[in-house]
Design a protein around this motif. Structure first.
Motif, PDB file in Angstrom:
ATOM      1  N   SER A  57       0.836  -1.196   0.000  1.00  0.00           N
ATOM      2  CA  SER A  57       0.000   0.000   0.000  1.00  0.00           C
ATOM      3  C   SER A  57       0.873   1.250   0.000  1.00  0.00           C
ATOM      4  N   LEU A  58       0.428   2.275  -0.727  1.00  0.00           N
ATOM      5  CA  LEU A  58       1.206   3.503  -0.840  1.00  0.00           C
ATOM      6  C   LEU A  58       1.036   4.396   0.389  1.00  0.00           C
ATOM      7  N   ALA A 100      -6.267   2.231   3.358  1.00  0.00           N
ATOM      8  CA  ALA A 100      -5.073   2.156   2.523  1.00  0.00           C
ATOM      9  C   ALA A 100      -5.359   2.743   1.150  1.00  0.00           C
ATOM     10  N   VAL A 101      -4.390   3.479   0.623  1.00  0.00           N
ATOM     11  CA  VAL A 101      -4.418   3.941  -0.762  1.00  0.00           C
ATOM     12  C   VAL A 101      -3.507   3.001  -1.545  1.00  0.00           C
ATOM     13  N   THR A 102      -4.081   2.292  -2.493  1.00  0.00           N
ATOM     14  CA  THR A 102      -3.324   1.292  -3.251  1.00  0.00           C
ATOM     15  C   THR A 102      -2.821   1.820  -4.585  1.00  0.00           C
ATOM     16  N   PHE A 124      -8.737   3.578  -2.999  1.00  0.00           N
ATOM     17  CA  PHE A 124      -8.593   3.290  -1.575  1.00  0.00           C
ATOM     18  C   PHE A 124      -9.499   2.142  -1.145  1.00  0.00           C
ATOM     19  N   VAL A 125      -9.146   1.560  -0.012  1.00  0.00           N
ATOM     20  CA  VAL A 125      -9.972   0.554   0.636  1.00  0.00           C
ATOM     21  C   VAL A 125      -9.926   0.799   2.138  1.00  0.00           C
ATOM     22  N   ALA A 126     -11.081   0.739   2.776  1.00  0.00           N
ATOM     23  CA  ALA A 126     -11.182   0.876   4.230  1.00  0.00           C
ATOM     24  C   ALA A 126     -11.658  -0.446   4.802  1.00  0.00           C
ATOM     25  N   VAL A 127     -10.979  -0.919   5.842  1.00  0.00           N
ATOM     26  CA  VAL A 127     -11.333  -2.170   6.508  1.00  0.00           C
ATOM     27  C   VAL A 127     -11.688  -1.851   7.949  1.00  0.00           C
ATOM     28  N   SER A 228      -3.109   7.402  13.297  1.00  0.00           N
ATOM     29  CA  SER A 228      -1.731   7.412  12.821  1.00  0.00           C
ATOM     30  C   SER A 228      -1.711   7.050  11.345  1.00  0.00           C
ATOM     31  N   GLY A 229      -0.597   7.359  10.700  1.00  0.00           N
ATOM     32  CA  GLY A 229      -0.502   7.102   9.277  1.00  0.00           C
ATOM     33  C   GLY A 229       0.928   6.897   8.826  1.00  0.00           C
ATOM     34  N   TYR A 230       1.066   6.399   7.606  1.00  0.00           N
ATOM     35  CA  TYR A 230       2.387   6.096   7.061  1.00  0.00           C
ATOM     36  C   TYR A 230       2.335   6.204   5.540  1.00  0.00           C
ATOM     37  N   ILE A 231       3.345   6.871   4.973  1.00  0.00           N
ATOM     38  CA  ILE A 231       3.500   6.946   3.518  1.00  0.00           C
ATOM     39  C   ILE A 231       4.754   6.170   3.152  1.00  0.00           C
TER      40      ILE A 231
END
Length: 343
Positions: A57-58, A100-102, A124-127, A228-231
């Protein structure tokens, strides 16, 4: 033996009537316990949503309690000043959410012979782990989520449902052809604007690909954060490309200038930044603190660590001279601002 045989007879110290009723009571007891066992065994086993997000995931975002994260925003005095009332978010308490942005989809729409508008659409997909029974999760997807999609797409959205991927699959189609997708499997809810993004999560669920949970930078995120997030490195590169194009369009009408910015800015970013991490937490009842960490290439990090250092000068902070009703404040505390600027 007593005179009234039908009403009361004894065998040892136990009434015959009780002996006759005992199998019924035992059977009822067994049925109740069996029902409870089946009820508990049929309940959905909770799953950490991050374990279902693809490793490639990006961009990744998460919250361990969606209700708590949104409540921190809606409880802020600034929000309360603008909103008529505070929404009831109790139904979202305890829901774990990972987004997640794929990938990114770009398109250009001409508005005249000389001008055009660039559109960037993240796939994107949200779980979400709803912690609910399957029928409750299905009802939420069909009604609440359906209303949301209908509002976003301007009404008259067509819904189709099929059995797919071991659950109930929802497809909403707008009049202009835009689509949204959802999958309810047990207590899990998958939602996205691209079918392939959901399918990637299903591959992770089936053990065909790795999840982002194995990334040490994701695992190091404390669970007590609001969000929180991550690139990822590939995400930094793609976002840099999009930012370069966007800034080039807005910078000048000269094609040479636009071409220079669109080429140089992404290259500088890709050669400097490795990844980006972000977190938000409550530090006071009405204040949220954001923490942004930008990972740099070793050679870049070495130069900046030597040239950009915090000031150790004692004294009263200039923040104490600022009024309390400011919306935003940025403070730079540098040992040598000129050297920092040159670096």
């Amino acid at each position: 033996m007593y005179a009234d045989e039908n009403r009361f007879s004894r065998k040892g110290n136990q009434p015959v009537a009780w002996l006759l009723k005992r199998p019924v009571i035992i059977s009822a007891f067994i049925c109740v316990n069996l029902s409870l066992f089946l009820l508990l065994s049929c309940s959905s086993k909770t799953t950490d949503p991050r374990t279902l997000i693809p490793a490639d995931s990006l961009v990744y975002l998460e919250t361990s309690d969606l209700g708590k994260a949104l409540d921190a925003i809606t409880s802020n005095p600034k929000f309360l000043e603008l909103a008529n009332n505070k929404p009831d978010l109790s139904a979202l308490n305890g829901i774990r959410l990972s987004v997640a942005v794929t990938g990114f989809q770009t398109s250009e729409e001409a508005v005249s012979d000389e001008n055009s508008v660039l559109n960037f659409k993240p796939r994107f997909v949200a779980v979400a782990e709803t912690n609910a029974w399957n029928y409750q999760a299905l009802s939420f997807a069909e009604n609440k989520l359906g209303e949301f999609v209908n509002d976003i797409y301007g009404g008259e959205v067509l819904l189709e449902t099929v059995d797919k991927h071991g659950g109930k699959y929802f497809t909403w189609t707008a009049n202009d052809g835009r689509k949204a997708f959802a999958l309810v499997r047990g207590s899990l809810l998958f939602f996205g604007n691209d079918e392939s993004a959901i399918e990637k999560c299903i591959d992770v669920l089936n053990g065909q690909t790795d999840s982002i949970a194995k990334n040490p930078k994701i695992n190091s995120m404390p669970s007590d954060l609001l969000a929180s997030g991550y690139i990822a490195p590939d995400g930094v590169a793609q976002i840099a490309n999009l930012a370069g194009i966007s800034l080039a369009k807005a910078s000048s009408e000269e094609e040479e200038v636009q071409s220079f910015i669109a080429r140089v800015l992404p290259e500088i970013t890709r050669n400097s930044v490795t990844d980006v991490s972000w977190s938000a937490k409550n530090v006071e009842s009405s204040r949220i603190e954001d923490n942004l960490k930008i990972g740099l290439k070793p050679e870049i990090g070495k130069v900046l660590s030597e040239s950009i250092g915090p000031s150790a000068a004692p004294g009263r902070s200039p923040m104490s001279f600022l009024p309390a009703d400011l919306n935003s404040v940025t403070r730079y505390d540098l040992k040598d601002p000129q050297i920092a600027w040159r670096s």
